[in-house]
Scaffold this motif. Sequence first.
Motif, PDB file in Angstrom:
ATOM      1  N   VAL A 131      -0.554  -9.950   4.214  1.00 37.29           N
ATOM      2  CA  VAL A 131       0.117  -8.652   4.262  1.00 37.29           C
ATOM      3  C   VAL A 131       0.106  -7.994   2.888  1.00 37.29           C
ATOM      4  O   VAL A 131      -0.210  -6.798   2.749  1.00 37.29           O
ATOM      5  CB  VAL A 131       1.557  -8.809   4.785  1.00 37.29           C
ATOM      6  N   ALA A 132       0.444  -8.769   1.840  1.00 34.96           N
ATOM      7  CA  ALA A 132       0.510  -8.189   0.495  1.00 34.96           C
ATOM      8  C   ALA A 132      -0.869  -7.761  -0.003  1.00 34.96           C
ATOM      9  O   ALA A 132      -1.039  -6.648  -0.530  1.00 34.96           O
ATOM     10  CB  ALA A 132       1.129  -9.201  -0.466  1.00 34.96           C
ATOM     11  N   ILE A 133      -1.869  -8.613   0.160  1.00 28.34           N
ATOM     12  CA  ILE A 133      -3.214  -8.280  -0.319  1.00 28.34           C
ATOM     13  C   ILE A 133      -3.818  -7.146   0.502  1.00 28.34           C
ATOM     14  O   ILE A 133      -4.431  -6.213  -0.053  1.00 28.34           O
ATOM     15  CB  ILE A 133      -4.110  -9.532  -0.277  1.00 28.34           C
ATOM     16  N   PRO A 153      -2.467  -3.335  -9.510  1.00 26.05           N
ATOM     17  CA  PRO A 153      -2.062  -4.361  -8.527  1.00 26.05           C
ATOM     18  C   PRO A 153      -0.536  -4.446  -8.433  1.00 26.05           C
ATOM     19  O   PRO A 153       0.151  -4.516  -9.448  1.00 26.05           O
ATOM     20  CB  PRO A 153      -2.670  -5.652  -9.084  1.00 26.05           C
ATOM     21  N   GLN A 154      -0.046  -4.432  -7.229  1.00 27.14           N
ATOM     22  CA  GLN A 154       1.394  -4.463  -6.986  1.00 27.14           C
ATOM     23  C   GLN A 154       1.797  -5.874  -6.545  1.00 27.14           C
ATOM     24  O   GLN A 154       1.915  -6.171  -5.356  1.00 27.14           O
ATOM     25  CB  GLN A 154       1.768  -3.408  -5.943  1.00 27.14           C
ATOM     26  N   PHE A 155       1.995  -6.730  -7.547  1.00 24.22           N
ATOM     27  CA  PHE A 155       2.309  -8.127  -7.257  1.00 24.22           C
ATOM     28  C   PHE A 155       3.713  -8.297  -6.689  1.00 24.22           C
ATOM     29  O   PHE A 155       4.019  -9.326  -6.076  1.00 24.22           O
ATOM     30  CB  PHE A 155       2.153  -8.975  -8.522  1.00 24.22           C
ATOM     31  N   HIS A 156       4.570  -7.326  -6.907  1.00 25.95           N
ATOM     32  CA  HIS A 156       5.922  -7.450  -6.368  1.00 25.95           C
ATOM     33  C   HIS A 156       5.925  -7.432  -4.839  1.00 25.95           C
ATOM     34  O   HIS A 156       6.894  -7.876  -4.215  1.00 25.95           O
ATOM     35  CB  HIS A 156       6.806  -6.318  -6.899  1.00 25.95           C
ATOM     36  N   ARG A 157       4.840  -6.932  -4.252  1.00 31.44           N
ATOM     37  CA  ARG A 157       4.763  -6.929  -2.788  1.00 31.44           C
ATOM     38  C   ARG A 157       4.683  -8.337  -2.218  1.00 31.44           C
ATOM     39  O   ARG A 157       5.132  -8.575  -1.096  1.00 31.44           O
ATOM     40  CB  ARG A 157       3.553  -6.110  -2.334  1.00 31.44           C
ATOM     41  N   VAL A 158       4.112  -9.255  -2.969  1.00 29.52           N
ATOM     42  CA  VAL A 158       4.059 -10.654  -2.508  1.00 29.52           C
ATOM     43  C   VAL A 158       5.472 -11.211  -2.386  1.00 29.52           C
ATOM     44  O   VAL A 158       5.822 -11.887  -1.400  1.00 29.52           O
ATOM     45  CB  VAL A 158       3.212 -11.506  -3.469  1.00 29.52           C
ATOM     46  N   THR A 159       6.299 -10.933  -3.374  1.00 35.03           N
ATOM     47  CA  THR A 159       7.681 -11.419  -3.338  1.00 35.03           C
ATOM     48  C   THR A 159       8.454 -10.807  -2.182  1.00 35.03           C
ATOM     49  O   THR A 159       9.186 -11.501  -1.452  1.00 35.03           O
ATOM     50  CB  THR A 159       8.387 -11.097  -4.667  1.00 35.03           C
ATOM     51  N   LEU A 275       5.098   0.102   7.818  1.00 37.35           N
ATOM     52  CA  LEU A 275       5.571   1.281   7.110  1.00 37.35           C
ATOM     53  C   LEU A 275       5.685   1.048   5.606  1.00 37.35           C
ATOM     54  O   LEU A 275       5.482   1.982   4.820  1.00 37.35           O
ATOM     55  CB  LEU A 275       6.929   1.727   7.671  1.00 37.35           C
ATOM     56  N   TYR A 276       6.006  -0.169   5.201  1.00 37.89           N
ATOM     57  CA  TYR A 276       6.185  -0.422   3.769  1.00 37.89           C
ATOM     58  C   TYR A 276       4.878  -0.776   3.071  1.00 37.89           C
ATOM     59  O   TYR A 276       4.556  -0.242   2.009  1.00 37.89           O
ATOM     60  CB  TYR A 276       7.197  -1.534   3.552  1.00 37.89           C
ATOM     61  N   PHE A 277       4.108  -1.688   3.655  1.00 37.86           N
ATOM     62  CA  PHE A 277       2.905  -2.178   2.989  1.00 37.86           C
ATOM     63  C   PHE A 277       1.674  -1.321   3.273  1.00 37.86           C
ATOM     64  O   PHE A 277       0.698  -1.383   2.512  1.00 37.86           O
ATOM     65  CB  PHE A 277       2.620  -3.623   3.408  1.00 37.86           C
ATOM     66  N   PHE A 278       1.692  -0.547   4.332  1.00 37.44           N
ATOM     67  CA  PHE A 278       0.510   0.220   4.711  1.00 37.44           C
ATOM     68  C   PHE A 278       0.848   1.685   4.916  1.00 37.44           C
ATOM     69  O   PHE A 278       0.289   2.341   5.787  1.00 37.44           O
ATOM     70  CB  PHE A 278      -0.115  -0.354   5.990  1.00 37.44           C
ATOM     71  N   GLN A 279       1.739   2.191   4.105  1.00 35.69           N
ATOM     72  CA  GLN A 279       2.100   3.601   4.211  1.00 35.69           C
ATOM     73  C   GLN A 279       0.993   4.472   3.617  1.00 35.69           C
ATOM     74  O   GLN A 279       0.364   4.113   2.625  1.00 35.69           O
ATOM     75  CB  GLN A 279       3.417   3.864   3.495  1.00 35.69           C
ATOM     76  N   THR A 280       0.774   5.618   4.229  1.00 35.69           N
ATOM     77  CA  THR A 280      -0.216   6.573   3.759  1.00 35.69           C
ATOM     78  C   THR A 280       0.479   7.657   2.949  1.00 35.69           C
ATOM     79  O   THR A 280       1.380   8.349   3.457  1.00 35.69           O
ATOM     80  CB  THR A 280      -0.964   7.220   4.933  1.00 35.69           C
ATOM     81  N   ALA A 281       0.085   7.773   1.707  1.00 31.71           N
ATOM     82  CA  ALA A 281       0.727   8.757   0.839  1.00 31.71           C
ATOM     83  C   ALA A 281       0.371  10.156   1.301  1.00 31.71           C
ATOM     84  O   ALA A 281      -0.801  10.525   1.393  1.00 31.71           O
ATOM     85  CB  ALA A 281       0.301   8.548  -0.611  1.00 31.71           C
TER      86      ALA A 281
END
Length: 305
Positions: A131-133, A153-159, A275-281
């Motif tokens: 999910v994070a990657i 890279p948004q490593f905080h998404r892994v956490t 919605l959080y990890f795959f949001q379209t700006a």
Amino acid sequence: MASPNNLQFQEFEEAAELLSADPGASTLSMSGSNTPSTTASAGEDVKLDLSEDEEGQQESSELLGGQKPSGGFWTFEYYQSFFNVDTMQVLDRVKGSVMPQPGRNFIKYYLRSNPDLYGPFWICVTLVFSVAISGNLSTFLVERGNPAFHYRPQFHRVTIAAVVIFMYAWLVPIGLWGFLTWRQGAERQIGGYSFLETVCVYGYSLFIYIPTSVLWIIPYDWLRWTLILIAMVISGSVLVLTFWPVVRDDTKVTAVATVVTIVVLHTLLAVGCKLYFFQTAASTPTALPTSSTLHNHTTLAVKTN
């Protein structure tokens, strides 16, 4: 050649010496008068052999039944028993989680009183990283045509993914197991599953989201929502088919409310991850003008005039 009448059992010298040393020792006679005692002795031997065989069968049934050892929770052997599964068992359970069939209870058909934590643990870990990657790659693909976008890279998404997924995979089964245990005490006809079985079925039900999260990289929002719907139907069916036979004997309102709560929480997990990890700006904020930029624009305007 000796005649049959001369064929008799002879006493050995060792036996004679033993009898002379211990006159009170018991002997076994082959005569017809002592046949009942011989039969009784043989019966005792047979009884002893049968009891030993029954003990062996009991031990085998315990192993086949998947009973966990009763060692202390502080010992390594206690936790090792929860990971005592082979590759074929894990693959069979994964297959059952992605192809649910009506009438097949996941716990009764696939776990068979031998739940494990090996599959659920690695499924959750794999889902966290996928999910994070995939979310990072999706953001890069969507914004790669934007000159103002600088990829980081948004490593905080892994956490965040780890906290959300592991909390769902543990806290929700704990709450459901506690509720079913309470209802089992209030309503005698209500059955239930063990805590380990509840955690196990929740862990395997998340497997379908691993390939789904990888496909979410494709930058088409309609495709992502279609994949979410398919994954929710497959994964939710595993949970509904497993827990409905347990709650259906309860009151109608309680049974329906329990199943609806299971489906709603499962839906919130899938939709929240999308919605959080795959949001379209929708729009990218523009950079504020600096003093040097304003000075250049002013100079250009003066020269033009």
